[in-house]
Design an enzyme around this catalytic site. Sequence first.
Site, PDB file in Angstrom:
ATOM      1  N   CYS A 278     -81.154   3.617  54.160  1.00 17.22           N
ATOM      2  CA  CYS A 278     -82.364   3.039  53.582  1.00 17.22           C
ATOM      3  C   CYS A 278     -82.401   1.520  53.613  1.00 17.22           C
ATOM      4  O   CYS A 278     -83.437   0.926  53.894  1.00 17.22           O
ATOM      5  CB  CYS A 278     -82.577   3.547  52.164  1.00 17.22           C
ATOM      6  SG  CYS A 278     -81.065   3.887  51.277  1.00 17.22           S
ATOM      7  N   ARG A 307     -69.320   8.409  54.255  1.00 16.64           N
ATOM      8  CA  ARG A 307     -69.133   8.554  52.820  1.00 16.64           C
ATOM      9  C   ARG A 307     -67.742   9.103  52.557  1.00 16.64           C
ATOM     10  O   ARG A 307     -67.307  10.035  53.235  1.00 16.64           O
ATOM     11  CB  ARG A 307     -70.170   9.519  52.229  1.00 16.64           C
ATOM     12  CG  ARG A 307     -71.585   9.011  52.432  1.00 16.64           C
ATOM     13  CD  ARG A 307     -72.604   9.927  51.805  1.00 16.64           C
ATOM     14  NE  ARG A 307     -73.948   9.483  52.171  1.00 16.64           N
ATOM     15  CZ  ARG A 307     -75.048  10.163  51.915  1.00 16.64           C
ATOM     16  NH1 ARG A 307     -74.978  11.315  51.270  1.00 16.64           N
ATOM     17  NH2 ARG A 307     -76.224   9.696  52.278  1.00 16.64           N
ATOM     18  N   GLN A 325     -77.655  11.456  59.713  1.00 16.12           N
ATOM     19  CA  GLN A 325     -78.807  12.031  59.024  1.00 16.12           C
ATOM     20  C   GLN A 325     -80.048  11.885  59.887  1.00 16.12           C
ATOM     21  O   GLN A 325     -80.219  10.872  60.556  1.00 16.12           O
ATOM     22  CB  GLN A 325     -79.048  11.287  57.704  1.00 16.12           C
ATOM     23  CG  GLN A 325     -77.947  11.478  56.695  1.00 16.12           C
ATOM     24  CD  GLN A 325     -78.242  10.703  55.420  1.00 16.12           C
ATOM     25  OE1 GLN A 325     -78.437   9.501  55.464  1.00 16.12           O
ATOM     26  NE2 GLN A 325     -78.252  11.392  54.301  1.00 16.12           N
ATOM     27  N   ASP A 327     -82.920  10.805  59.337  1.00 19.12           N
ATOM     28  CA  ASP A 327     -83.435  10.090  58.189  1.00 19.12           C
ATOM     29  C   ASP A 327     -84.782   9.430  58.485  1.00 19.12           C
ATOM     30  O   ASP A 327     -85.076   9.101  59.630  1.00 19.12           O
ATOM     31  CB  ASP A 327     -82.423   8.995  57.831  1.00 19.12           C
ATOM     32  CG  ASP A 327     -82.387   8.704  56.344  1.00 19.12           C
ATOM     33  OD1 ASP A 327     -83.219   9.266  55.618  1.00 19.12           O
ATOM     34  OD2 ASP A 327     -81.527   7.916  55.930  1.00 19.12           O
ATOM     35  N   HIS A 329     -87.761   6.760  56.190  1.00 13.14           N
ATOM     36  CA  HIS A 329     -88.251   6.200  54.938  1.00 13.14           C
ATOM     37  C   HIS A 329     -89.714   5.865  55.096  1.00 13.14           C
ATOM     38  O   HIS A 329     -90.109   5.262  56.084  1.00 13.14           O
ATOM     39  CB  HIS A 329     -87.424   4.977  54.543  1.00 13.14           C
ATOM     40  CG  HIS A 329     -86.004   5.330  54.245  1.00 13.14           C
ATOM     41  ND1 HIS A 329     -85.025   5.341  55.207  1.00 13.14           N
ATOM     42  CD2 HIS A 329     -85.426   5.780  53.098  1.00 13.14           C
ATOM     43  CE1 HIS A 329     -83.891   5.747  54.662  1.00 13.14           C
ATOM     44  NE2 HIS A 329     -84.101   6.031  53.389  1.00 13.14           N
ATOM     45  N   LYS A 409     -87.020  14.542  43.176  1.00 11.02           N
ATOM     46  CA  LYS A 409     -86.895  14.986  44.568  1.00 11.02           C
ATOM     47  C   LYS A 409     -87.249  16.450  44.733  1.00 11.02           C
ATOM     48  O   LYS A 409     -87.276  17.217  43.762  1.00 11.02           O
ATOM     49  CB  LYS A 409     -85.477  14.740  45.064  1.00 11.02           C
ATOM     50  CG  LYS A 409     -84.425  15.553  44.303  1.00 11.02           C
ATOM     51  CD  LYS A 409     -83.057  15.474  44.968  1.00 11.02           C
ATOM     52  CE  LYS A 409     -82.026  16.276  44.187  1.00 11.02           C
ATOM     53  NZ  LYS A 409     -80.724  16.339  44.839  1.00 11.02           N
ATOM     54  N   HIS A 455     -87.587   8.666  50.595  1.00 10.77           N
ATOM     55  CA  HIS A 455     -86.485   8.989  51.507  1.00 10.77           C
ATOM     56  C   HIS A 455     -86.680  10.443  51.888  1.00 10.77           C
ATOM     57  O   HIS A 455     -86.926  11.255  51.012  1.00 10.77           O
ATOM     58  CB  HIS A 455     -85.109   8.939  50.841  1.00 10.77           C
ATOM     59  CG  HIS A 455     -84.793   7.702  50.080  1.00 10.77           C
ATOM     60  ND1 HIS A 455     -83.848   6.816  50.502  1.00 10.77           N
ATOM     61  CD2 HIS A 455     -85.273   7.214  48.927  1.00 10.77           C
ATOM     62  CE1 HIS A 455     -83.745   5.833  49.622  1.00 10.77           C
ATOM     63  NE2 HIS A 455     -84.601   6.042  48.650  1.00 10.77           N
TER      64      HIS A 455
END
Length: 583
Positions: A278, A307, A325, A327, A329, A409, A455
């Site tokens: 992000c 991570r 990911q 991903d 945004h 979420k 996200h």
Amino acid sequence: MVSATPGNKPKIDLEAMRHSAAHVMAQAVQGLFPEAGLGIGPAIENGFYYDFELPRTLTPEDLPKIETGMRDIVASNTPFQREEVDKASARQLFSSQPYKLELIDELPDAKVSVYRQGSFADLCRGPHVASTAEIGAFKLTSIAGAYWRGDEHRPMLQRIYGVAFETQEALDSHLAKVAEAARRDHRKLGKELELFSLQEEAGPGLVFWHPKGATVRRVIEDFWKAEHIKRGYEMVYTPHVARLDLWKTSGHWDFYRENLYSPMDVEGQEYILKPMNCLGHILIFKTRKRSYRELPWRAAEMGTVYRYERSGVMHGLARVRGFTQDDAHIFCRSDQLQPELVGVLELARFMLTAFGFEEYDIKLSTRPDKYTGSLEMWDKSTEALRQALVQSKLPYEIDEGEGVFYGPKIDIKLKDALGRDWQGPTIQVDFNLPQRFGVVYVNEQGQDEQVVMVHRAVLGSMERFMACLVEHYGGAFPVWLAPQQAAIIPIADRHLDYAHQVEARLREAGLRAAVDARAERMNEKIRVAQVEKIPFMLVVGDREQASATVSVRRLSGEQSGSQSLADFIAMVQEAVRTRKLMI
RNA sequence: GCCAGCGUAGCUCAGAGGUAGAGCAGCGGUUUCGUAAACCGCUGGUCGAUGGUUCGAAUCCAUUCGCUGGCUCCA
């Protein structure tokens, strides 16, 4: 033993029966270890468990002994008897059971219920079956350590897991399903099909994608990118390391530290590996003033993050330390939030359908105890998520207090071919980061206004999604995803030239095909292609060579006979174009 | 991280104080074959690593790394 009669509901309550089996197991364990401390023993999906504190650690050899003890108790046809006692007498009854005493202290009512079968008594809400004889077919499956009350600061007890069903047939069918799951295990298939590896020399939780797995991933990524671009996303790339200060500003250093790797020194400055994508997208957004006219802005990236995961939690591709990911945004105005969420849900549904996932469980997670942002923002965005689900006609459940600290979420769990759940799409509203980084746009009045940020990941991560796909398909990918779509099998060496011509034609047509040119018999080549789960085997011999055809054998074993090469190519291209799941 | 189990050839596994084994894979030959394993031969291992016990350790002990099943946590 009571069994279901056709058309009628089973007379036995499976959950009560499994719970009763747990009590019987506890009695059997106490038979073996009179000083056993009892934890809790509930019914769970497919069976039950019970937690014990024992003078020695259990070994797998103990399980048959405990099972034998259980069968004796079942055969004794002992009734389960409920009685209500006041707390004082309950404390007396369980005076040698510290864990039970702790539970008694926490129960709100003045009276507690106790269930007895024969000499065994347990603090228990019930219900139970009438007698031990009503316990159906069961099997003890495993031993595991489990913290008392799930708290890692409390003692670790020994948990025994069992499965229990009403009939032997139902138990057998469950065990068969477990065996099938083992056959489809992505760790096993990943190795056998040479999709990926994890290597001790490199470190746990770090994935090596081999050519075949990388091919599947590439096809998925191409599909993903094309679909996102179609829907107004813009692709970006961001660095894998960045100054630690950035992650202090974001709050990750405070709230997410246990998942971050230690900073590295770069010319006296501290940098860390990114745990999320992000911030990169925020920095791109912030490089200049943004007008309200530009919103929503959708930035998408196959973003690789790292991570720290505790050593015991890694699992094949499903839980790793470095992953990518899918991903994106979305930076939008608050009035754009709901339509954007609807768009994300539609995209998610579209993509999952493409892979053959039709069943989902949707959870809407609301404000946790520890949160940031105003109540008003929480209410508004939670409502936007809810309305988006309603508008998309998606049934959902509320997961109270399970949201992330920075916003509510939606999590979508998908069910694979064996009915098992996988974490799928996740959509999170975030008003923390825009505030911390001052992410604003200029509104119609020329004033700065804070953006609302979403996200979202549709597949989750490429690694976990790959694990899910491998198990969903049992390694037999549909043609559009298959690493190799066709194996060309010449019958004798004199057919090699023709086989290579066929190969060239297929590759020309954009298909993934290869000749098996080894000095082996056709049978062996077919066997290998079957084991490799290649969707099409094209046998070419004298007949095919003479007529410019291929003899098509499918992975299913079905032979559709000779077909012109052009027809075959057109058929496969169509299957790829439409992402056909079954051929 | 915690509890338990397990690490032997590329893979699947046998060997449980006394000279490291099998099948498959790989390599070299022979075979040229019509829809799931042709035949013959060969190569391959400081038994996860380190330290200890012992005349002698793959085998026993300790430490450590990794894997598996759980617990806790998660894309």
